[in-house]
Design a protein around this motif. Structure first.
Motif, PDB file in Angstrom:
ATOM      1  N   HIS A   1       0.826  -1.207   0.000  1.00 49.40           N
ATOM      2  CA  HIS A   1       0.000   0.000   0.000  1.00 49.40           C
ATOM      3  C   HIS A   1       0.862   1.259   0.000  1.00 49.40           C
ATOM      4  CE1 HIS A   1      -2.608  -2.927   2.523  1.00 49.40           C
ATOM      5  NE2 HIS A   1      -2.838  -3.116   1.226  1.00 49.40           N
ATOM      6  N   GLU A   2       0.339   2.295  -0.640  1.00 44.56           N
ATOM      7  CA  GLU A   2       0.968   3.615  -0.619  1.00 44.56           C
ATOM      8  C   GLU A   2       0.000   4.583   0.063  1.00 44.56           C
ATOM      9  OE1 GLU A   2       2.323   7.204  -3.652  1.00 44.56           O
ATOM     10  OE2 GLU A   2       1.874   5.203  -4.457  1.00 44.56           O
ATOM     11  N   ALA A   3       0.386   5.064   1.242  1.00 44.71           N
ATOM     12  CA  ALA A   3      -0.485   5.971   1.991  1.00 44.71           C
ATOM     13  C   ALA A   3      -0.372   7.375   1.414  1.00 44.71           C
ATOM     14  CB  ALA A   3      -0.089   5.972   3.464  1.00 44.71           C
ATOM     15  N   ILE A   4      -1.503   7.947   1.004  1.00 50.06           N
ATOM     16  CA  ILE A   4      -1.479   9.298   0.443  1.00 50.06           C
ATOM     17  C   ILE A   4      -2.137  10.307   1.387  1.00 50.06           C
ATOM     18  CG2 ILE A   4      -1.399   8.471  -1.929  1.00 50.06           C
ATOM     19  CD1 ILE A   4      -4.376   9.042  -2.171  1.00 50.06           C
TER      20      ILE A   4
ATOM     21  N   MET B   1      -5.134   1.176  10.013  1.00 49.89           N
ATOM     22  CA  MET B   1      -6.002   0.416   9.111  1.00 49.89           C
ATOM     23  C   MET B   1      -6.286   1.219   7.836  1.00 49.89           C
ATOM     24  SD  MET B   1      -6.390  -2.378  10.771  1.00 49.89           S
ATOM     25  CE  MET B   1      -7.691  -3.211   9.866  1.00 49.89           C
ATOM     26  N   VAL B   2      -6.485   0.517   6.735  1.00 45.35           N
ATOM     27  CA  VAL B   2      -6.815   1.176   5.461  1.00 45.35           C
ATOM     28  C   VAL B   2      -8.291   1.563   5.506  1.00 45.35           C
ATOM     29  CG1 VAL B   2      -7.003   0.916   2.963  1.00 45.35           C
ATOM     30  CG2 VAL B   2      -5.039  -0.072   4.181  1.00 45.35           C
ATOM     31  N   ILE B   3      -8.534   2.873   5.504  1.00 44.59           N
ATOM     32  CA  ILE B   3      -9.901   3.389   5.610  1.00 44.59           C
ATOM     33  C   ILE B   3     -10.525   3.629   4.241  1.00 44.59           C
ATOM     34  CG2 ILE B   3     -11.321   5.253   6.583  1.00 44.59           C
ATOM     35  CD1 ILE B   3      -9.923   3.423   8.632  1.00 44.59           C
ATOM     36  N   ALA B   4      -9.690   4.025   3.285  1.00 41.58           N
ATOM     37  CA  ALA B   4     -10.198   4.325   1.938  1.00 41.58           C
ATOM     38  C   ALA B   4      -9.175   3.878   0.895  1.00 41.58           C
ATOM     39  CB  ALA B   4     -10.488   5.813   1.803  1.00 41.58           C
ATOM     40  N   GLU B   5      -9.683   3.508  -0.278  1.00 44.44           N
ATOM     41  CA  GLU B   5      -8.825   3.110  -1.394  1.00 44.44           C
ATOM     42  C   GLU B   5      -9.083   4.060  -2.551  1.00 44.44           C
ATOM     43  OE1 GLU B   5      -7.613  -1.127  -3.317  1.00 44.44           O
ATOM     44  OE2 GLU B   5      -9.703  -0.535  -3.665  1.00 44.44           O
ATOM     45  N   TYR B   6      -8.042   4.802  -2.968  1.00 45.54           N
ATOM     46  CA  TYR B   6      -8.184   5.807  -4.013  1.00 45.54           C
ATOM     47  C   TYR B   6      -7.723   5.289  -5.381  1.00 45.54           C
ATOM     48  CZ  TYR B   6      -9.004   8.858  -0.078  1.00 45.54           C
ATOM     49  OH  TYR B   6      -9.531   9.420   1.062  1.00 45.54           O
ATOM     50  N   GLN B   7      -6.860   4.310  -5.361  1.00 40.82           N
ATOM     51  CA  GLN B   7      -6.463   3.662  -6.612  1.00 40.82           C
ATOM     52  C   GLN B   7      -6.120   2.204  -6.319  1.00 40.82           C
ATOM     53  OE1 GLN B   7      -2.624   4.426  -8.699  1.00 40.82           O
ATOM     54  NE2 GLN B   7      -3.914   5.128 -10.387  1.00 40.82           N
ATOM     55  N   LYS B   8      -6.732   1.313  -7.058  1.00 38.02           N
ATOM     56  CA  LYS B   8      -6.543  -0.115  -6.824  1.00 38.02           C
ATOM     57  C   LYS B   8      -5.117  -0.532  -7.169  1.00 38.02           C
ATOM     58  CE  LYS B   8     -10.141  -2.506  -7.720  1.00 38.02           C
ATOM     59  NZ  LYS B   8     -11.228  -3.195  -8.459  1.00 38.02           N
ATOM     60  N   GLY B   9      -4.558  -1.399  -6.318  1.00 37.46           N
ATOM     61  CA  GLY B   9      -3.222  -1.933  -6.573  1.00 37.46           C
ATOM     62  C   GLY B   9      -3.301  -3.324  -7.169  1.00 37.46           C
ATOM     63  N   TYR B  10      -2.202  -3.754  -7.792  1.00 34.05           N
ATOM     64  CA  TYR B  10      -2.200  -5.057  -8.457  1.00 34.05           C
ATOM     65  C   TYR B  10      -0.874  -5.784  -8.231  1.00 34.05           C
ATOM     66  CZ  TYR B  10      -6.385  -3.589 -10.991  1.00 34.05           C
ATOM     67  OH  TYR B  10      -7.656  -3.172 -11.314  1.00 34.05           O
ATOM     68  N   MET B  11      -0.970  -7.118  -8.208  1.00 33.17           N
ATOM     69  CA  MET B  11       0.192  -7.996  -8.160  1.00 33.17           C
ATOM     70  C   MET B  11       0.331  -8.679  -9.515  1.00 33.17           C
ATOM     71  SD  MET B  11       1.468  -7.854  -5.037  1.00 33.17           S
ATOM     72  CE  MET B  11       2.489  -9.326  -4.933  1.00 33.17           C
ATOM     73  N   LEU B  12       1.578  -8.886  -9.942  1.00 30.41           N
ATOM     74  CA  LEU B  12       1.863  -9.686 -11.141  1.00 30.41           C
ATOM     75  C   LEU B  12       2.527 -10.959 -10.654  1.00 30.41           C
ATOM     76  CD1 LEU B  12       1.993 -10.159 -14.163  1.00 30.41           C
ATOM     77  CD2 LEU B  12       4.119  -8.838 -14.232  1.00 30.41           C
ATOM     78  N   ASN B  13       1.732 -12.039 -10.586  1.00 27.56           N
ATOM     79  CA  ASN B  13       2.168 -13.288  -9.952  1.00 27.56           C
ATOM     80  C   ASN B  13       2.551 -12.995  -8.502  1.00 27.56           C
ATOM     81  OD1 ASN B  13       1.735 -14.839 -12.338  1.00 27.56           O
ATOM     82  ND2 ASN B  13       3.685 -14.094 -13.155  1.00 27.56           N
TER      83      ASN B  13
ATOM     84  N   ARG C   1       1.706  -2.688  -8.984  1.00 29.04           N
ATOM     85  CA  ARG C   1       1.363  -1.310  -8.625  1.00 29.04           C
ATOM     86  C   ARG C   1       0.758  -1.311  -7.217  1.00 29.04           C
ATOM     87  NH1 ARG C   1      -3.156   1.928 -11.979  1.00 29.04           N
ATOM     88  NH2 ARG C   1      -4.551   0.860 -10.527  1.00 29.04           N
ATOM     89  N   PRO C   2       1.265  -0.466  -6.306  1.00 32.03           N
ATOM     90  CA  PRO C   2       0.711  -0.452  -4.947  1.00 32.03           C
ATOM     91  C   PRO C   2      -0.667   0.207  -4.908  1.00 32.03           C
ATOM     92  CG  PRO C   2       2.326   1.300  -5.182  1.00 32.03           C
ATOM     93  CD  PRO C   2       2.376   0.506  -6.463  1.00 32.03           C
ATOM     94  N   SER C   3      -1.445  -0.190  -3.938  1.00 29.42           N
ATOM     95  CA  SER C   3      -2.745   0.451  -3.728  1.00 29.42           C
ATOM     96  C   SER C   3      -2.520   1.817  -3.082  1.00 29.42           C
ATOM     97  CB  SER C   3      -3.619  -0.397  -2.807  1.00 29.42           C
ATOM     98  OG  SER C   3      -3.806  -1.683  -3.332  1.00 29.42           O
ATOM     99  N   ARG C   4      -3.157   2.840  -3.629  1.00 30.72           N
ATOM    100  CA  ARG C   4      -3.058   4.182  -3.038  1.00 30.72           C
ATOM    101  C   ARG C   4      -4.229   4.338  -2.076  1.00 30.72           C
ATOM    102  NH1 ARG C   4      -2.039   8.837  -7.154  1.00 30.72           N
ATOM    103  NH2 ARG C   4      -0.854   9.635  -5.368  1.00 30.72           N
ATOM    104  N   VAL C   5      -3.889   4.526  -0.801  1.00 31.36           N
ATOM    105  CA  VAL C   5      -4.928   4.414   0.236  1.00 31.36           C
ATOM    106  C   VAL C   5      -4.862   5.560   1.241  1.00 31.36           C
ATOM    107  CG1 VAL C   5      -4.922   1.898   0.040  1.00 31.36           C
ATOM    108  CG2 VAL C   5      -3.424   3.003   1.718  1.00 31.36           C
ATOM    109  N   GLY C   6      -5.982   5.673   1.989  1.00 30.37           N
ATOM    110  CA  GLY C   6      -6.039   6.542   3.161  1.00 30.37           C
ATOM    111  C   GLY C   6      -5.964   5.660   4.391  1.00 30.37           C
TER     112      GLY C   6
END
Length: 204
Positions: free
Chosen positions: A140-143, A152-164, A169-174
């Protein structure tokens, strides 16, 4: 007198036999040295061939590893370029008014979104679960900080993804700052104090 040539012939034959007997050990030694030299040369050739074979195996292994790394990099780069398109499609679909949600063109947009996601899934891309989870700096990337349970992650502003098993790309979160939790505890403490005061007054 006639016997002298025969005696000389026998003497010469005996001397020749003696010479041959003396030369035999020397010839044997020379043969053994030659065999030892050839054996040493054969061992050197074998060692050289084994080194060459090992170098070739290492070269093939290294080439295969480089090929896999290149393909993995190219795959990750392609998937990263597709993710913003998926983001835009998700935002567009989320913003469509309810009265238009069943129209054909909206269904067409949903179909395109599903196709993109299917392609990504086929390449090993999976979304990261973030909302409601404990903040993980590896995923996660806290913004921003927001009111809520601390860490705790309260909000998700951009979805993150794993490749295998690698982060694409990390999830951008509050992330919760703990303020609401502190306020709740303070409020609970005040209520408890009021109840204790009332109980004392009633008993008094």
């Amino acid at each position: 007198m006639p016997k002298e040539p025969e005696e000389k012939e026998e003497l010469n034959k005996e001397n020749a036999d003696n010479a041959s007997a003396e030369e035999l050990p020397e010839a044997t030694i020379n043969l053994e040295e030659a065999l030892a030299e050839e054996k040493k040369r054969a061992e050197e050739y074998l060692a050289s061939w084994q080194r060459s074979q090992a170098d070739f195996i290492n070269y093939k292994r290294r080439s295969e590893q480089e090929r896999l790394e290149f393909n993995s990099y190219a795959n990750a780069n392609l998937c990263n370029n597709i993710l913003p398109v998926v983001d835009d499609l998700e935002r567009a679909l989320a913003a469509i008014p309810e009265e238009y949600s069943k129209t054909k063109w909206v269904e067409g947009v949903r179909l395109v979104e599903r196709k993109f996601k299917t392609i990504l899934e086929g390449q090993g891309v999976k979304p990261i679960c973030a909302l409601g989870m404990a903040f993980d700096p590896n995923l996660h990337e806290a913004i921003k900080h927001e009111k809520g349970k601390e860490g705790m992650v309260i909000a998700e502003y951009q979805k993150g993804y794993m490749l295998n098993d690698k982060l694409l790309r990390p999830s951008r979160v509050g992330v919760g700052s703990g303020e609401e939790e502190k306020h709740h505890k303070a409020h609970t403490k005040d209520i408890k104090k009021e109840e204790d005061t009332k109980e004392e007054e009633q008993n008094g």
